[in-house]
Each structure stands twice: as C-alpha cells, then as structure tokens.
Design an enzyme around this catalytic site. Structure first.
Site, short mmCIF file in Angstrom:
data_model
loop_
_atom_site.label_atom_id
_atom_site.label_comp_id
_atom_site.label_asym_id
_atom_site.label_seq_id
_atom_site.Cartn_x
_atom_site.Cartn_y
_atom_site.Cartn_z
N ASP A 50 0.94 -1.32 0.17
CA ASP A 50 -0.03 0.03 0.05
C ASP A 50 0.77 1.17 -0.12
OD1 ASP A 50 -1.77 -2.07 0.17
OD2 ASP A 50 -2.76 -1.28 2.12
N LYS A 61 -7.09 -4.87 -2.93
CA LYS A 61 -7.73 -5.38 -1.95
C LYS A 61 -8.81 -4.47 -1.34
CE LYS A 61 -4.14 -4.07 1.23
NZ LYS A 61 -4.71 -3.33 2.12
N CYS A 117 -1.61 -2.64 7.51
CA CYS A 117 -1.62 -3.58 6.51
C CYS A 117 -0.37 -4.45 6.45
CB CYS A 117 -1.93 -2.91 5.14
SG CYS A 117 -3.77 -2.19 5.19
C1 VGL Z 1 -4.57 0.79 5.75
C2 VGL Z 1 -6.07 1.54 7.28
C3 VGL Z 1 -7.26 1.38 6.19
C4 VGL Z 1 -2.99 0.36 5.42
C5 VGL Z 1 -5.44 0.51 4.86
O1 VGL Z 1 -2.74 0.38 4.36
O2 VGL Z 1 -2.41 0.14 6.41
N1 VGL Z 1 -4.78 1.05 6.83
N2 VGL Z 1 -6.67 1.06 4.95
#
Ligand code: VGL
Ligand code: ZN
Length: 202
Positions: free
Chosen positions: A8, A106, A151
């Site tokens: 991410d 995702k 994540c």
């Molecule tokens: C994430 C919170 C919500 C992350 C993704 O990538 O850690 N955290 N969505």
C-alpha cells in the site's frame, strides 16, 4: 525463494494524503533500493469503492477513528481513502514499479475491510496472493510499506498463516500509531515472524 511485498505505498498514505502515515514518504527510497535484492517483487493496493463501510462518512453520527462492528469484527472508521480511480489510490510517483510483477488489489467489498494482502479481515475471501507466491516457488516474504500497524502487520500474519516465513523490514515501514506497532511486533514475533532492519539485506 524470497519475495518482497510492497504494501500500500499509495498517495493517500503519505503526508498530504487522506490517511497520511507520519513520515510515510520516507520509506520510498528504501523500498526502491530493496527491490534489487529480491527475485520477485509484488505490490498490494488498497482499492475501495466510495461506499466502503470502513469509511466514517458512510455511518451516520460516527467520527473518524471511532470504532464500529463490521461482519462481527471491530472496525476502526477511517477517513475516505484509496477510493478506486482517484489520485489518492495511485502508487506514489517516486515508487519504482518497473520490477513489480503483480499488483494485488484489496478492500473492494464494501461490507468488510481488508488490511492484509492475502485475505479480507474475516478471512472470508482470498486474493490468491498466497497461491501466486507458491506457484513462483516463494517460501519467504519480506514486507515493506504502509502502514506498519495495519496492512503490513496483517499481511505478515497472514503470510505466516499460509505457511510462509514472514519478516517485516522495520525501517521500510512506518506506523499510524507507534504504540499499536509495538504490540503488533510482539504479536508477530510470538507467531514466529521476524523483524529486521534493511541494513541486514543491503
Ligand atoms: C490501511 C487503514 C485502512 C493500511 C488501509 O494500508 O495500513 N490502513 N486501510
Ligand atoms: Zn483502506
């Protein structure tokens, strides 16, 4: 074989983004450098529809960072982030994507969140990342990216659950909440995972 999972590394998770991780941008040069040391590089991408129920904006009377229950699981309510097709959902422009062989998206099901690159939070559905890695002969994954306490941590846990060795590269990640990351690290170690610094790879 070892794979590097870039978790991410998207505009909304760096300073200026909708769910900015403190110093999140500082990991990018390291994420680029580390790629040279791996046979396989894979990225994950948080990719939510605008009506996603992890967004506080989709719950009347709820504030950002309050919690609720989704599909029987405690859920932090986030600011709208990584909405499909928006600039915030794109990979950071300084992240080198040339060696990334596959991107696993995702968080598309509006009813459940998906921190891990392997499964949603209820492990109801797989992304097939584990099958992909196994088909490439991968037995060990190293994790870099954002956020360390969400994540990255959940992806490492699911990698262990899939029988892979899992190592978080600590200086190639940053947490949303540092106390949460300390707990996450302790839990990961107790599950058989590892935590290293990039200097042991570079
Ligand atoms: C994430 C919170 C919500 C992350 C993704 O990538 O850690 N955290 N969505
Ligand atoms: Zn998200």
């Amino acid at each position: 074989m070892k794979a590097l999972l870039l978790i991410d590394i998207q505009n909304d998770f760096i300073p200026g983004g909708a769910l900015a991780v403190p110093e999140g941008d500082q990991i990018i040069p390291l994420a680029n450098k580390l790629q040279e040391r791996f046979d396989l590089v894979v990225a994950t991408q948080d990719w939510h529809p605008a009506n996603h129920k992890s967004f506080a904006s989709n719950h009347i009377g709820k504030q950002v960072f309050e919690t609720t229950v989704l599909q029987g699981l405690e859920q932090v309510l986030w600011p709208d982030h990584c909405v499909q097709g928006t600039a915030g959902a794109e990979f950071c422009t300084t992240l080198d994507m040339n060696k990334v062989e596959a991107i696993f998206r995702k968080g598309m099901n509006p009813e459940i969140d998906s921190y891990s690159g392997f499964y949603d939070n209820g492990r109801l559905k797989t992304t097939a990342l584990a099958d992909f890695l196994r088909s490439k002969g991968v037995t060990e994954v190293y994790l870099a990216g954002l956020a360390a306490d969400y994540c990255v941590y959940f992806s490492a846990k699911d990698a262990l659950h899939e029988g892979l060795r899992a190592t978080i590269i600590e200086d190639a990640t940053r947490p949303i909440d540092s106390t949460g990351f300390e707990q996450a690290k302790a839990d990961l170690l107790s599950c058989g995972g590892s935590i290293i610094y990039s200097s042991s790879l570079l």
